[in-house]
Design a protein around this motif. Structure first.
Motif, PDB file in Angstrom:
ATOM      1  N   SER A   1       0.804  -1.224   0.000  1.00  0.00           N
ATOM      2  CA  SER A   1       0.000   0.000   0.000  1.00  0.00           C
ATOM      3  C   SER A   1       0.832   1.268   0.000  1.00  0.00           C
ATOM      4  O   SER A   1       0.375   2.304  -0.485  1.00  0.00           O
ATOM      5  N   GLY A   2       2.034   1.215   0.610  1.00  0.00           N
ATOM      6  CA  GLY A   2       2.828   2.421   0.760  1.00  0.00           C
ATOM      7  C   GLY A   2       2.325   3.322   1.878  1.00  0.00           C
ATOM      8  O   GLY A   2       2.821   4.431   2.054  1.00  0.00           O
ATOM      9  N   LEU A   3       1.347   2.864   2.655  1.00  0.00           N
ATOM     10  CA  LEU A   3       0.804   3.670   3.746  1.00  0.00           C
ATOM     11  C   LEU A   3       1.784   3.748   4.905  1.00  0.00           C
ATOM     12  O   LEU A   3       2.641   2.880   5.074  1.00  0.00           O
ATOM     13  N   GLU A   4       1.609   4.787   5.724  1.00  0.00           N
ATOM     14  CA  GLU A   4       2.403   4.964   6.939  1.00  0.00           C
ATOM     15  C   GLU A   4       1.485   5.386   8.063  1.00  0.00           C
ATOM     16  O   GLU A   4       0.338   5.771   7.836  1.00  0.00           O
ATOM     17  N   GLY A   5       2.008   5.336   9.288  1.00  0.00           N
ATOM     18  CA  GLY A   5       1.277   5.834  10.447  1.00  0.00           C
ATOM     19  C   GLY A   5       0.041   5.010  10.779  1.00  0.00           C
ATOM     20  O   GLY A   5       0.008   3.791  10.573  1.00  0.00           O
ATOM     21  N   PRO A   6      -1.002   5.686  11.299  1.00  0.00           N
ATOM     22  CA  PRO A   6      -2.208   4.980  11.744  1.00  0.00           C
ATOM     23  C   PRO A   6      -2.899   4.185  10.628  1.00  0.00           C
ATOM     24  O   PRO A   6      -3.426   3.103  10.878  1.00  0.00           O
ATOM     25  N   ALA A   7      -2.878   4.705   9.416  1.00  0.00           N
ATOM     26  CA  ALA A   7      -3.516   3.984   8.311  1.00  0.00           C
ATOM     27  C   ALA A   7      -2.790   2.666   8.041  1.00  0.00           C
ATOM     28  O   ALA A   7      -3.417   1.636   7.766  1.00  0.00           O
ATOM     29  N   ALA A   8      -1.461   2.692   8.132  1.00  0.00           N
ATOM     30  CA  ALA A   8      -0.680   1.474   7.938  1.00  0.00           C
ATOM     31  C   ALA A   8      -0.965   0.476   9.057  1.00  0.00           C
ATOM     32  O   ALA A   8      -1.100  -0.726   8.815  1.00  0.00           O
ATOM     33  N   ALA A   9      -1.054   0.963  10.297  1.00  0.00           N
ATOM     34  CA  ALA A   9      -1.333   0.083  11.438  1.00  0.00           C
ATOM     35  C   ALA A   9      -2.706  -0.574  11.288  1.00  0.00           C
ATOM     36  O   ALA A   9      -2.866  -1.757  11.589  1.00  0.00           O
ATOM     37  N   LYS A  10      -3.670   0.195  10.817  1.00  0.00           N
ATOM     38  CA  LYS A  10      -5.018  -0.363  10.619  1.00  0.00           C
ATOM     39  C   LYS A  10      -4.979  -1.461   9.556  1.00  0.00           C
ATOM     40  O   LYS A  10      -5.556  -2.535   9.741  1.00  0.00           O
ATOM     41  N   LEU A  11      -4.304  -1.208   8.451  1.00  0.00           N
ATOM     42  CA  LEU A  11      -4.207  -2.199   7.379  1.00  0.00           C
ATOM     43  C   LEU A  11      -3.449  -3.441   7.857  1.00  0.00           C
ATOM     44  O   LEU A  11      -3.853  -4.570   7.572  1.00  0.00           O
TER      45      LEU A  11
END
Length: 184
Positions: free
Chosen positions: A67-77
Motif C-alpha cells: 500500500s505504501g501507507l504509513e502511520g495509523p492507516a498502515a497500522a489499521k491495514l
C-alpha cells in the motif's frame, strides 16, 4: 427444501469471529469435499494456504508494503489479517491446457472456495471471504510463496461464531432480473 438449498439460502458472511478455529484435521475432509466442485479437465487448478498465528502478521506487513501507507492507516491495514484466527488463502493455479482456458480454471478455484465456505459454515464456523486492492500485489504474492501461473483470489477468514453478533444479512435477489432466455 433440500439440505443443499437450505445451506445456500442460510449462508451468511461473519465479519466478526471468535478466536476459535478449525484444526487441520477438521479442514482436510472439508477441502476434500469442496474439491468436488466443477473442474473441466480435472486439472485441480487451485490450492489453499493456511495462514495462522504470526503468519497473519507477516501478511499484514505485506499488505502495508504493497500500500505504501504509513502511520495509523498502515497500522489499521496491518491489523486486518488479525481479524480471524485462521485465514485460508485461495489460490488459482493455472495449468497448461489447450482445452481449459485460464478463466475457466479460475472459475473452478472459485467453485472450490464457495463449496468450502458452505462446508465450514455447516460445520459451525463463521466465514467471510475477503479481498482487497492489494490481493495481487507483489509483496502479498511473495508472503504466500506464489509461483508463476498462480494468482491469489482472496482469503476465507474463519473463526468461531460469536453468540452476540448477528451475521450480515443479504437482501433477496429477484432472480427474474438475472435470468433470460436465448431467443429461438
Amino acid at each position: 427444501m433440500s439440505a443443499v438449498l437450505d445451506a445456500i439460502l442460510s449462508r451468511r458472511s461473519y465479519p466478526v469471529v471468535t478466536a476459535d478455529a478449525p484444526g487441520r484435521d477438521e479442514l482436510v475432509p472439508l477441502i476434500q469435499a469442496a474439491a468436488r466442485a466443477s473442474d473441466h479437465g480435472a486439472l485441480r487448478p487451485w490450492r489453499i494456504i493456511e495462514v495462522r498465528g504470526a503468519a497473519r502478521a507477516a501478511l499484514g506487513d505485506a499488505l502495508v508494503a504493497a500500500s505504501g501507507l504509513e502511520g495509523p492507516a498502515a497500522a489499521k491495514l496491518a491489523g486486518k489479517p488479525l481479524r480471524a484466527p485462521l485465514l485460508l488463502a485461495l489460490v488459482a493455479r493455472h495449468r497448461p491446457s489447450h482445452k481449459v482456458a485460464a478463466w475457466e480454471q479460475d472459475a473452478a478455484a472459485v467453485g472450490v472456495a464457495h463449496f468450502l465456505s458452505l462446508l465450514l459454515e455447516d460445520a459451525g464456523w463463521g466465514v467471510m471471504w475477503r479481498t482487497g486492492g492489494h490481493t495481487r500485489a507483489e509483496p502479498v504474492r511473495q508472503v504466500h510463496g506464489l509461483a508463476d501461473g498462480e494468482e491469489l483470489l482472496g482469503w476465507l477468514y474463519v473463526g468461531g461464531i460469536p453468540e452476540n453478533v448477528k451475521p450480515a444479512v443479504r437482501q433477496p435477489v429477484d432472480a427474474g432480473d438475472h435470468l433470460s432466455a436465448l431467443p429461438d
